[in-house]
Design a protein around this motif. Structure first.
Motif, PDB file in Angstrom:
ATOM      1  N   SER A   1     -14.404  -7.147  -7.576  1.00 18.36           N
ATOM      2  CA  SER A   1     -13.045  -6.840  -7.115  1.00 18.36           C
ATOM      3  C   SER A   1     -12.902  -7.232  -5.648  1.00 18.36           C
TER       4      SER A   1
ATOM      5  N   SER B   1      -5.040  -7.012  -4.859  1.00 17.74           N
ATOM      6  CA  SER B   1      -6.450  -7.187  -5.208  1.00 17.74           C
ATOM      7  C   SER B   1      -6.521  -8.124  -6.411  1.00 17.74           C
ATOM      8  N   PHE B   2      -7.685  -8.730  -6.600  1.00 18.06           N
ATOM      9  CA  PHE B   2      -7.915  -9.565  -7.769  1.00 18.06           C
ATOM     10  C   PHE B   2      -9.403  -9.486  -8.116  1.00 18.06           C
ATOM     11  N   GLU B   3      -9.751  -9.956  -9.302  1.00 19.83           N
ATOM     12  CA  GLU B   3     -11.121  -9.842  -9.778  1.00 19.83           C
ATOM     13  C   GLU B   3     -11.687 -11.213 -10.131  1.00 19.83           C
TER      14      GLU B   3
ATOM     15  N   SER C   1     -10.327  -7.278  -2.341  1.00 18.08           N
ATOM     16  CA  SER C   1      -9.109  -6.677  -1.772  1.00 18.08           C
ATOM     17  C   SER C   1      -8.367  -7.687  -0.907  1.00 18.08           C
TER      18      SER C   1
ATOM     19  N   PHE D   1     -17.140  -7.594 -13.080  1.00 18.42           N
ATOM     20  CA  PHE D   1     -16.037  -8.183 -12.330  1.00 18.42           C
ATOM     21  C   PHE D   1     -16.140  -7.770 -10.865  1.00 18.42           C
TER      22      PHE D   1
END
Length: 508
Positions: A304, A272-274, A306, A302
């Protein structure tokens, strides 16, 4: 005797085998060869990357600023002759290179090759790089035989004064015998013999059977023998060949939904990243002299995102890999790439439907479609501060839009004249333009109700972004059985940055 044979000119095929910096769809996905990225060496010319079907070899090449131009000497075989004809007629006029990849980088989901070694070149029907085409074909031709001497004239045959003439037959001069031999040797000879066609019917078979047995008719006997020598009553040894081409009406490499949104490079780690997203922006207002300045702070949150894995695999015996056609493994990887493209496109469609705005009850007629497009344009701009540029439609809605008419004249089909300026669609335009929107036909859109809810989606591409990694191939051996497992997979993530950037069709 002196026999003169016809001269045969060179049998060559020439053209561009690879173009620098032009994207093509290969067995590993979208690929670009950087300038001077291929190390050249003499290689064979194959048919459709099948190593069991060589038809020639490279005899010359030139590396230019645009790509590589090569010339191939074609073997004097039936397959080589077919290749020359197919290239001349434009039936199989593409080049495709097979290369060992040494160095490459991932540039927004596209494999950019910076170093590779040439392994083979193939003559193909559909090249991965469209500009890699045959430019010149020099096929074999026969020259007419040259006559060494002209025939004797009547004046030359007359006896000279004082010459004794005999009543016996004078033999033909020696040069005439030689000339006759030349003509006979140079005359074309058939390569095959075709038996005369006979019409086989029950009535004719019965008639000829009676004639052969009762009247001892030889022609009737030959007819009966020919009739009893067909594959129906005498199977003989007739093998059933299996071609290497694959019929696949189920999947291809098209991803209309992915192409309708923006794209980005997937981060190198994590599931995952934001992405920071503003929730409030500074405010500016008119302030009187010596008046207090208000304060509005900028805030953010933020988003998020996936990361998902999309994978497929197949298990097969080592015998199948070792003893079947070399094209089997290449075709397996190609079909896995098609399946990967379908799965990722379905994922993007699901995200557009989940995040998009309900467009209200609609009826697809000329005025209803115009209302939908205009309402979508307003909604997308008000909620995203960006414009809608793309429209996805199901195949059934594609047909309905082509059928929209004004006074019997199609509104959105390609016609000549200024009266139809709404766009351009036809039965061959799975990508077109409607009311200024880039149209793409998506087979996986609204499959349950092809003309119902969500069968048309208008999109601002900046509101949705597809982040993707390169595709990977994993091979493992099953020790107990000797089988081989092949997995094809990649990672992708859909970021719904502003859900209102998609506007969905809903039925009345």
């Amino acid at each position: 005797m002196v026999v003169t044979a016809a001269d045969t000119i060179k049998r060559t095929i020439s053209g561009t085998i690879v173009t620098w910096n032009e994207q093509g769809n290969t067995s590993v996905g979208p690929t670009v060869f950087a300038s001077d990225s291929i190390e050249m060496k003499p290689v064979k010319l194959l048919l459709e990357h099948d190593r069991t079907r060589p038809i020639g070899k490279m005899v010359a090449h030139e590396v230019t600023k645009n790509g590589i131009v090569a010339t191939f000497k074609i073997a004097n075989t039936m397959a080589g002759e077919d290749a020359l004809i197919e290239a001349t007629e434009g039936l199989r006029d593409g080049f495709s290179v097979g290369a060992q990849i040494n160095e490459w980088v991932n540039n927004k989901g596209v494999m950019q090759i910076t170093s590779a070694t040439l392994d083979e070149v193939s003559l193909v029907t559909d090249p991965a790089i469209d500009s890699a085409r045959v430019s010149e074909v020099a096929a074999s031709e026969n020259e007419a035989p040259k006559e060494d001497s002209a025939p004797a004239t009547a004046e030359e045959d007359k006896p000279t004064e004082g010459e004794q003439v005999s009543d016996t037959t004078v033999p033909a001069p020696a040069d005439e015998t030689v000339e006759a031999a030349k003509v006979e040797a140079a005359a074309p000879r058939p390569a095959f013999f075709t038996a005369p066609r006979l019409e086989f019917t029950k009535a004719k078979y019965l008639e000829n059977s009676v004639r052969a047995k009762v009247l001892n008719d030889d022609a009737a006997r030959q007819y009966v023998m020919a009739a009893d020598d067909t594959t129906t009553n005498n199977a003989g040894l007739i093998p059933t060949r299996q071609l290497t081409e694959i019929i696949n009406p189920l999947s291809n490499a098209d991803r209309p939904a992915v192409d309708s949104i923006s794209s980005g490079v997937l981060p190198d780690a994590g599931m995952s990243f934001e992405i920071p997203k503003l929730t409030a922006v500074p405010a500016v207002a008119e302030v009187a002299e010596e008046g207090a300045i208000g304060e509005t702070g900028m805030t953010n949150e933020f988003l998020s995102v996936s990361v998902k894995k999309y994978a497929g695999g197949q298990e097969f015996s080592v015998e199948l890999l070792d003893r079947s056609s070399p094209a089997f493994f290449d075709e397996l990887v190609r079909q896995m790439e098609f399946a990967y493209a379908k799965a990722t496109d379905v994922a993007v469609i699901a995200g557009l439907v989940a995040g998009g705005t309900d467009g209200g009850n609609r009826t697809l007629d000329a005025s209803g479609f115009l209302d939908f497009v205009s309402d979508a344009s307003v909604s997308v701009y008000k909620n995203t501060l960006g414009t809608a540029t793309n429209i996805l439609v199901s195949p059934e809605q594609w047909g309905n839009i082509m059928n929209l008419a004004d006074g019997g004249r199609p509104i959105y089909q390609n016609l000549i004249g200024p009266s139809n300026q709404g766009g351009g669609l036809s039965g061959q335009s799975v990508r077109g333009n409607v009311l200024g929107l880039n149209l793409r036909v998506a087979r996986n859109l609204a499959t349950a109700a092809p003309t119902g809810d969500n069968s048309i989606v208008i999109i601002n591409p900046d509101s949705y972004t597809w982040y993707e990694s390169s595709r990977f191939r994993l091979e493992t051996n099953v020790v107990a059985t000797g089988q081989i497992k092949v997995a094809y997979y990649g990672y992708g993530a859909l970021a719904t940055k502003v859900g209102a950037g998609a506007y969905r069709w809903m039925v009345a």
